[in-house]
Design a protein around this motif. Structure first.
Motif, PDB file in Angstrom:
ATOM      1  N   ILE A   1      -5.296   5.571   0.857  1.00  0.00           N
ATOM      2  CA  ILE A   1      -4.357   4.662   0.269  1.00  0.00           C
ATOM      3  C   ILE A   1      -4.471   5.125  -1.225  1.00  0.00           C
ATOM      4  O   ILE A   1      -5.668   5.101  -1.789  1.00  0.00           O
TER       5      ILE A   1
ATOM      6  N   THR B   1      -2.515   0.432  -4.413  1.00  0.00           N
ATOM      7  CA  THR B   1      -2.252  -1.023  -3.755  1.00  0.00           C
ATOM      8  C   THR B   1      -2.048  -2.236  -4.710  1.00  0.00           C
ATOM      9  O   THR B   1      -2.802  -2.182  -5.741  1.00  0.00           O
TER      10      THR B   1
ATOM     11  N   ALA C   1       0.885  -1.264   0.114  1.00  0.00           N
ATOM     12  CA  ALA C   1      -0.052   0.042  -0.179  1.00  0.00           C
ATOM     13  C   ALA C   1       0.995   1.164   0.055  1.00  0.00           C
ATOM     14  O   ALA C   1       1.964   1.087   0.562  1.00  0.00           O
TER      15      ALA C   1
ATOM     16  N   VAL D   1       0.487   5.178   0.988  1.00  0.00           N
ATOM     17  CA  VAL D   1      -0.521   5.820   1.576  1.00  0.00           C
ATOM     18  C   VAL D   1      -0.058   7.406   1.787  1.00  0.00           C
ATOM     19  O   VAL D   1       1.211   7.559   2.191  1.00  0.00           O
TER      20      VAL D   1
ATOM     21  N   ALA E   1      -8.942  -2.109   0.556  1.00  0.00           N
ATOM     22  CA  ALA E   1      -8.632  -0.942   0.469  1.00  0.00           C
ATOM     23  C   ALA E   1      -9.611   0.241   0.095  1.00  0.00           C
ATOM     24  O   ALA E   1      -9.408   1.457   0.636  1.00  0.00           O
TER      25      ALA E   1
END
Length: 451
Positions: free
Chosen positions: A300, A303, A291, A293, A427
């Motif tokens: 997120i 991913t 991920a 971020v 996510a």
């Protein structure tokens, strides 16, 4: 003219999957039960009840659509002012696969187990043909189980051939938990181990004292001296300094470029899952979920689920996906040691990304590359080190929210393609919950009018 009930609209099935994830419900059967018992799920479905098979097929057969939904949610977060791309942190987390450790079979034993299962199934079939009616039913169940095991082992062999996975020659080959190097029997008959033992005894050091000085376990030192395990390049340099050994007795290893480490076993319940070692957690069967971020609100941005523990190779594709989706590169990128490589450092410099990722320790300090030395000097500065330390407070809470608050610690499907769909859903749910927390903001209301 078609028969059967009318099909469910994709938005209804997607809504059930997303809403179920917020309620810590992930399996398709429990999602079906939730459409009867949960008021929110009944509202989403219009008081209709999709079958668990319908929910399961929709989840695993629409990876592109689920990825597009995730991208739209990221754009919605950007329009709502939740992103600034000032600091992006990258990391991976191990999610357990839907597999049992007891279904793990060594590659060196796989063909023998298949032949044994095939012979047992054939013997049971012959025995069943000559038995009476009373024992026939019991033997029929045994034959069914034996044939099922035989077919699964055959599928595993076909999987190895299809993916060109070699079978190790030596059954004693193991993977070390400390540095990940493949441990093989010493081809030199233990001569290097004898040199280490003689030098240690000359200095009147015990195995425990040497292990403490080098920074390893006593069992490792015992394995070196017995010739069972080879000595990695990093420890060769340390041992020469500590024991005052010459390069003739303990020479350097030739440089090797390892592109991919093939597994030494296969998981019959999920062929694409693999054993992963993590400190303080031991070995687990699962996948590594990556991920990227944003530090502002822990959204997120990108991913993906890795087939292998190859976080380093996913660094550039992850940043390119962020650029394609949001139109600009992150100003600062932080990542742990697993993401460091010369290519990643050069890529960041070419696109004016301020990268913070510590390099791996090297055996010989005289052979350090310019990229490695530059990154070490950079992270030695207090201000740069403080910037790098923001990584853990940015990406780790995201994984903590998914695993602890949402309760997603284990996949419910098998195979990389199916588990990737599950991870994209999680996510997406994380980002949607962040949006819900800012539902009262004026920027979000304006952004909702754009979609």
């Amino acid at each position: 003219i078609g028969r059967g009930r009318p099909a469910f609209h994709p938005s209804i099935l997607l809504g059930v999957l997303l809403y179920g994830a917020t309620r810590r419900v992930f399996t398709s059967r429990k999602l079906e039960e939730m459409t009867f018992s949960d008021l929110g799920a009944r509202y989403i479905t219009g008081n209709r009840h999709p079958d668990h098979t319908t929910l399961h097929k929709f989840r695993i057969s629409n990876p592109e659509a689920l990825a597009a939904v995730f991208a739209q949610v990221v754009l919605l977060c950007s329009a709502a002012g939740l992103l600034d791309l000032e600091n992006v942190a990258l990391d991976g987390v191990v999610i357990n696969a839907d597999a049992s450790k007891y279904s793990s079979v060594k590659l060196t034993e796989l063909e023998a187990k298949y032949n044994k299962a095939k012979a047992r199934a054939q013997a049971l079939i012959e025995k069943m043909a000559a038995c009476d009616e009373i024992d026939y039913k019991q033997l029929a169940e045994e034959v069914k189980d034996a044939k099922s095991k035989e077919e699964r082992l055959k599928e595993a062999l076909e999987f190895l051939q299809e993916h060109n996975i070699p079978v190790p020659r030596d059954p004693s080959e193991k993977t070390d938990a400390a540095d990940g190097d493949v441990l093989e029997k010493n081809e030199q008959g233990g001569s290097e181990g004898d040199a280490v033992r003689a030098a240690r005894q000359a200095l009147q050091m015990s195995q425990a004292q040497l292990a403490k000085t080098v920074g390893i376990s006593r069992q490792r030192v015992c394995g070196w001296e017995s010739g069972r395990y080879s000595i990695s390049a990093l420890f060769r340099v340390r041992l020469r300094k500590i024991l005052d050994l010459s390069e003739e007795l303990l020479p350097d290893l030739p440089e090797k470029i390892i592109t991919e480490k093939h597994p030494s076993c296969i998981i019959l319940s999920d062929f694409e899952a693999y054993w992963i070692y993590r400190p303080h957690l031991g070995y687990r069967i699962g996948y590594v979920a990556l991920a990227a971020v944003d530090a502002k609100n822990q959204i997120i941005l990108d991913t993906r689920l890795l087939k292998k523990n190859a976080e380093c190779a996913s660094f550039i594709p992850c940043l390119e996906s962020i650029k394609q989706r949001l139109g600009s590169w992150p100003k600062i990128a932080t990542a742990d040691t697993g993401f460091f490589s010369h290519d990643n450092v050069r890529f960041a410099e070419e696109h004016k990304i301020d990268l913070y990722t510590p390099p791996r320790p090297q055996a010989d300090d005289t052979k350090i590359s310019p990229e490695t030395q530059k990154m070490r000097d950079k992270l030695a500065l207090p201000a740069c080190r403080a910037t790098y330390n923001t990584r853990s407070s940015t990406v780790e809470p995201v994984f903590g929210n998914i695993e602890s608050n949402l309760g997603f610690r284990r996949f419910t499907c098998n195979g990389h393609a199916r588990t990737s769909c599950e991870w994209v859903i999680m996510a997406t749910v994380h980002n949607l919950l962040k949006l819900a927390a800012h539902a009262t903001s004026a920027k979000l209301n304006e952004a909702l009018g754009l979609f």
